[in-house]
Design a protein around this motif. Structure first.
Motif, short mmCIF file in Angstrom:
data_model
loop_
_atom_site.label_atom_id
_atom_site.label_comp_id
_atom_site.label_asym_id
_atom_site.label_seq_id
_atom_site.Cartn_x
_atom_site.Cartn_y
_atom_site.Cartn_z
N GLU A 2 0.85 -1.19 0.00
CA GLU A 2 0.00 0.00 0.00
C GLU A 2 0.89 1.25 0.00
OE1 GLU A 2 -2.88 -0.43 3.15
OE2 GLU A 2 -3.65 -2.31 2.31
N ILE A 3 1.49 1.50 -1.16
CA ILE A 3 2.56 2.48 -1.23
C ILE A 3 2.06 3.92 -1.27
CG2 ILE A 3 4.16 0.85 -2.26
CD1 ILE A 3 3.63 2.13 -4.97
N ASN A 4 0.77 4.14 -1.56
CA ASN A 4 0.29 5.52 -1.58
C ASN A 4 0.34 6.14 -0.18
OD1 ASN A 4 -1.54 6.89 -4.12
ND2 ASN A 4 -1.40 8.00 -2.20
N GLY A 5 0.11 5.32 0.84
CA GLY A 5 0.25 5.80 2.21
C GLY A 5 1.68 6.20 2.52
N THR A 6 2.61 5.39 2.04
CA THR A 6 4.03 5.71 2.23
C THR A 6 4.37 7.03 1.55
OG1 THR A 6 4.67 3.38 2.43
CG2 THR A 6 6.39 4.93 1.71
N GLU A 7 3.84 7.24 0.34
CA GLU A 7 4.07 8.50 -0.37
C GLU A 7 3.51 9.68 0.41
OE1 GLU A 7 4.95 11.44 -3.27
OE2 GLU A 7 5.87 9.56 -2.64
N THR A 8 2.37 9.50 1.05
CA THR A 8 1.77 10.58 1.84
C THR A 8 2.68 10.96 3.01
OG1 THR A 8 -0.49 9.90 1.28
CG2 THR A 8 -0.21 11.24 3.26
N VAL A 9 3.16 9.97 3.75
CA VAL A 9 4.03 10.26 4.89
C VAL A 9 5.36 10.83 4.40
CG1 VAL A 9 5.16 9.34 6.96
CG2 VAL A 9 2.90 8.49 6.28
N ARG A 10 5.85 10.34 3.26
CA ARG A 10 7.08 10.89 2.68
C ARG A 10 6.91 12.38 2.42
NH1 ARG A 10 9.57 12.60 -1.84
NH2 ARG A 10 7.60 12.63 -2.99
N GLN A 11 5.76 12.77 1.85
CA GLN A 11 5.53 14.18 1.56
C GLN A 11 5.29 15.00 2.82
OE1 GLN A 11 3.17 15.51 -1.71
NE2 GLN A 11 3.54 13.67 -2.93
N LEU A 40 0.41 4.86 -7.19
CA LEU A 40 0.53 6.20 -6.63
C LEU A 40 -0.51 7.09 -7.31
CD1 LEU A 40 4.42 6.67 -6.57
CD2 LEU A 40 2.93 6.16 -4.64
N ASN A 41 -1.24 7.84 -6.50
CA ASN A 41 -2.30 8.69 -7.03
C ASN A 41 -2.17 10.08 -6.41
OD1 ASN A 41 -5.18 9.91 -6.86
ND2 ASN A 41 -5.40 8.30 -8.39
N ASP A 42 -1.89 11.07 -7.24
CA ASP A 42 -1.63 12.42 -6.75
C ASP A 42 -2.83 13.02 -6.04
OD1 ASP A 42 0.92 12.28 -7.74
OD2 ASP A 42 0.48 13.38 -9.59
N GLU A 43 -4.04 12.78 -6.55
CA GLU A 43 -5.24 13.36 -5.95
C GLU A 43 -5.47 12.81 -4.55
OE1 GLU A 43 -10.03 14.04 -6.77
OE2 GLU A 43 -8.84 12.81 -8.14
N ILE A 44 -5.31 11.48 -4.41
CA ILE A 44 -5.47 10.85 -3.09
C ILE A 44 -4.44 11.41 -2.12
CG2 ILE A 44 -5.31 8.68 -1.82
CD1 ILE A 44 -7.84 8.80 -3.47
#
Length: 322
Positions: free
Chosen positions: A61-70, A208-212
């Protein structure tokens, strides 16, 4: 509120006003290489709550990881007061292998509070419970839909918890679902240890989804501003609409096996009888329509190109909270 001037995680002390990255070392790979889980800690000089932002409990579930990264790269994790702890990848094993589970095939989100002498996943959960949870007041755990099922941005809380309902309204994802705490889950353990957790769901696994990500970041900033922790250099985004509290919902399942032709998007409102998808054979002989059994919001949509009879293909609201 945990207002200690000193914070100790895995034997390392972080003083007020300090920043530190701590390596959580619980196990090694089968190659004997060390496996570190970085924990990024930012502490303000002013006293205040301690908030955890975590992701990657399921490794795919890498979109969550991207969120915390940002949250880290945009310096949202540098608080005006209090402490912010970020763990972008809890299940590094799964992240490396692009898999949901731990190497022992266990779901980390079903073995809490864990055991010091149990399975690998159970031992990992044990140290999270022993070392991290006692130090935090609030948490947001970021997830995505599994098995190509795309979740519209949503917060999940247990019904009847007025404080979590207030926090969910402040985060203001498009949807807030009432969802029971599952035994053995991270969320359930946090609840039992009096940590106020919001569970965010958005997007799908291995995607990865930019809007999410933007919706998750905007909600995070509103959450921190409510706690008077948001870095004064960061601005909030005013939401266009208030979150919709979904009291009841149902899964729509495939009425046949075949190729799946999706006709709608997650997050949309559909009327009863709306064509949602067509399931066909590969030979041009059979096409079966999937229509909405009721009017409601589509909070999850299956993106798989093939489905089997009985597969969950849509999650639709059946009752909103008045």
């Amino acid at each position: 509120m945990k207002t200690n001037k000193t914070l100790t995680l895995f034997g390392e002390t972080i003083l007020a006003g300090e920043s530190k990255t701590i390596s959580m070392e619980i196990a090694k790979l089968h190659t004997m290489n060390k496996l570190n889980v970085p924990i990024i800690v930012e502490r303000a000089k002013l006293d205040g709550p301690t908030v955890l932002f975590s992701a990657g409990l399921h490794g795919d579930e890498i979109n969550g990881t991207e969120t915390v990264r940002q949250i880290i790269t945009k310096k949202i994790n540098k608080p005006k007061r209090g402490t912010i702890i970020c763990i972008p990848v809890l299940n590094v094993f799964g992240f490396i292998n692009q898999m949901r589970e731990f190497p022992d095939k266990r779901d980390l989100n079903r073995v809490f509070p864990g055991s010091k002498t149990g399975s690998l996943a159970s031992r990992f959960a044990y140290y999270i419970v022993q070392e991290i949870i006692p130090n935090i007041d609030y948490a947001i755990d970021f997830h995505a839909g599994g098995a190509q099922r795309f979740n519209a941005s949503q917060i999940r809380i247990e019904q009847g918890n007025t404080e979590l309902k207030k926090l969910a309204a402040i985060f203001n994802a498009p949807f807030t679902l009432y969802s029971k705490n599952i035994q053995g889950s991270f969320r359930s353990t946090c609840d039992k240890m009096n940590v106020k957790m919001l569970l965010f769901e958005g997007g799908k696994s291995l995607d990865l989804n930019d809007e999410i990500t933007k919706q998750a970041l905007d909600g995070t900033k509103r959450f921190l501003a409510h706690l008077n922790m948001l870095n004064p250099k960061k601005t909030q985004t005013k939401p266009e609409k208030e979150t919709l509290f979904i009291e009841k919902s149902n899964w729509i399942r495939a009425n046949a096996s075949g190729m799946f032709h999706l006709k709608v998007e997650a997050g949309k409102f559909v009327e009863k009888g709306t064509l949602l998808a067509v399931i066909s054979d590969p030979y041009g002989k059979v096409e079966r329509a999937v229509k909405s059994p009721n009017s409601g919001y589509l909070i999850n949509v299956n993106h798989a190109p093939f489905v089997y009879q009985g597969d969950a293909i849509f999650h639709i609201s059946t009752q909103l909270q008045s």
